[in-house]
Design an enzyme around this catalytic site. Structure first.
Site, PDB file in Angstrom:
ATOM      1  N   VAL A  33       0.819  -1.225   0.000  1.00  0.00           N
ATOM      2  CA  VAL A  33       0.000   0.000   0.000  1.00  0.00           C
ATOM      3  C   VAL A  33       0.849   1.270   0.000  1.00  0.00           C
ATOM      4  CG1 VAL A  33      -1.940  -1.156   1.163  1.00  0.00           C
ATOM      5  CG2 VAL A  33      -0.302   0.158   2.523  1.00  0.00           C
ATOM      6  N   ASP A  34       0.253   2.346  -0.524  1.00  0.00           N
ATOM      7  CA  ASP A  34       0.904   3.658  -0.525  1.00  0.00           C
ATOM      8  C   ASP A  34       0.324   4.548   0.574  1.00  0.00           C
ATOM      9  OD1 ASP A  34       2.192   2.905  -2.916  1.00  0.00           O
ATOM     10  OD2 ASP A  34       0.390   3.478  -4.051  1.00  0.00           O
ATOM     11  N   ALA A  35      -0.881   4.179   1.056  1.00  0.00           N
ATOM     12  CA  ALA A  35      -1.552   5.050   2.031  1.00  0.00           C
ATOM     13  C   ALA A  35      -2.292   4.232   3.078  1.00  0.00           C
ATOM     14  CB  ALA A  35      -2.541   5.964   1.309  1.00  0.00           C
TER      15      ALA A  35
END
Ligand code: PLP
Ligand code: CA
Length: 302
Positions: free
Chosen positions: A21-23
């Site tokens: 994930v990035d966030a």
């Protein structure tokens, strides 16, 4: 449970989650704080995720405060969070009207607190109601006729600690006598941490009262509705498949994550207990679960 669809967060699962994930979208009550008390290990967890380059966003169903008021609360708890990183159900209600081209000439009747009024004013809408109306009372004498402002084109219901019969009647008349009047609920949480030590009746109880009176279902703009996700995606360059929703409530947070295509992590630091998660009657299964967000720190450093 051997066949349970949710996995307990192990060091390996934590690493693979963070890599995928990035966030991280954090629910607030039960994850970051409980009422006004910070949950242990939150600053360390947020610091670590930020150092790993993750975008952090905060999503709360509690409509009592505006985004600006929440950024003050974060700061008071020692957390550096910008207003733009906070998405509240009060903001969602104002944005719903904006997106639906609600005329600024019409008024909004608010069963709720200052957070909703502030977001509506910031968005350029005129409103009535709010905590002020908590001082008003109806004297149910013979021939009493209750007047309401006919220019109300939307009713918003959120948590209102001065909820009373006057407000219920005002909201009901606006909706019943104007078929075009929008009926918006900030959220339907059955309970909330109005104080750190106890749960209290949530906005859902007040929404239910108005909904019962008018025999209509509201439009819900908070979690689990996916409405807020559109704003999040417009604000940041993110993809939902590369986001993880972290929450303590199955029927709001985890469902919101699942409705919008995020990975989901349930923390047991809030309202949901392990027996509730594992109960045969529960059909909302997060991808992963753990005791609290602080576990990420220990697991990622193993
Ligand atoms: N609404 C109210 C009035 C609350 O007090 C709470 C939690 O304290 C909530 C909603 C749920 O908030 P969150 O979405 O941050 O868990
Ligand atoms: Ca919560």
């Amino acid at each position: 449970l051997p066949n349970h669809p949710s996995g307990f967060l192990t060091a390996e699962a934590a690493r693979s989650l963070v890599d995928s994930v990035d966030a991280f979208l954090f629910d607030c009550d039960g994850v970051i704080w409980k009422g006004d008390k910070l949950i242990e290990g939150v600053p360390e967890t947020l610091d670590l995720l930020r150092k790993m380059g993750k975008k952090l966003v905060f999503v709360t169903n509690n409509s009592r405060k505006s985004r600006r008021q929440y950024s003050k609360k974060f700061r008071a708890l020692g957390l550096e969070v910008m207003e733009e990183e906070i998405f509240t159900s009060s903001f969602a209600a104002a944005m719903f009207l904006k997106l639906n081209d609600f005329s600024p000439e019409k008024k909004v009747y608010v069963v709720g607190e200052d957070g909703i009024l502030e977001e509506l004013k910031l968005a350029g809408f005129k409103c009535l109601g709010g905590l002020e109306d908590g001082k008003k009372n109806i004297l149910l004498e013979a021939n009493f006729y209750f007047e309401h402002d006919k220019s109300v084109g939307a009713v918003i219901v959120g948590l209102d600690q001065y909820f009373n019969y006057y407000k219920m009647q005002y909201a009901s008349l606006c909706i019943r006598e104007n078929p075009g009047c929008l009926f918006i609920a900030t959220n339907r949480d059955p309970t909330g941490h109005m104080t750190s030590s106890q749960e209290w009746p949530g906005a859902g109880t007040m929404v239910a009262a108005v909904s019962c009176s008018v025999q209509k279902e509201p439009i819900v703009v908070g979690k689990p509705s996916s409405f807020l996700m559109d704003f999040l995606l417009k604000s940041f360059n993110l993809e939902t498949s590369r986001m993880c929703m972290v929450g303590d409530r199955l029927d709001t947070d985890i469902l919101f994550g699942q409705n919008t295509g995020c990975k989901t992590l349930l923390v047991l630091s809030g309202v949901t207990t392990l027996p509730e998660l594992q109960d045969a009657s529960n059909n909302i299964h997060p991808d992963l679960y753990t005791n609290s967000v602080y576990d990420l720190v220990g697991l990622l450093q193993q």
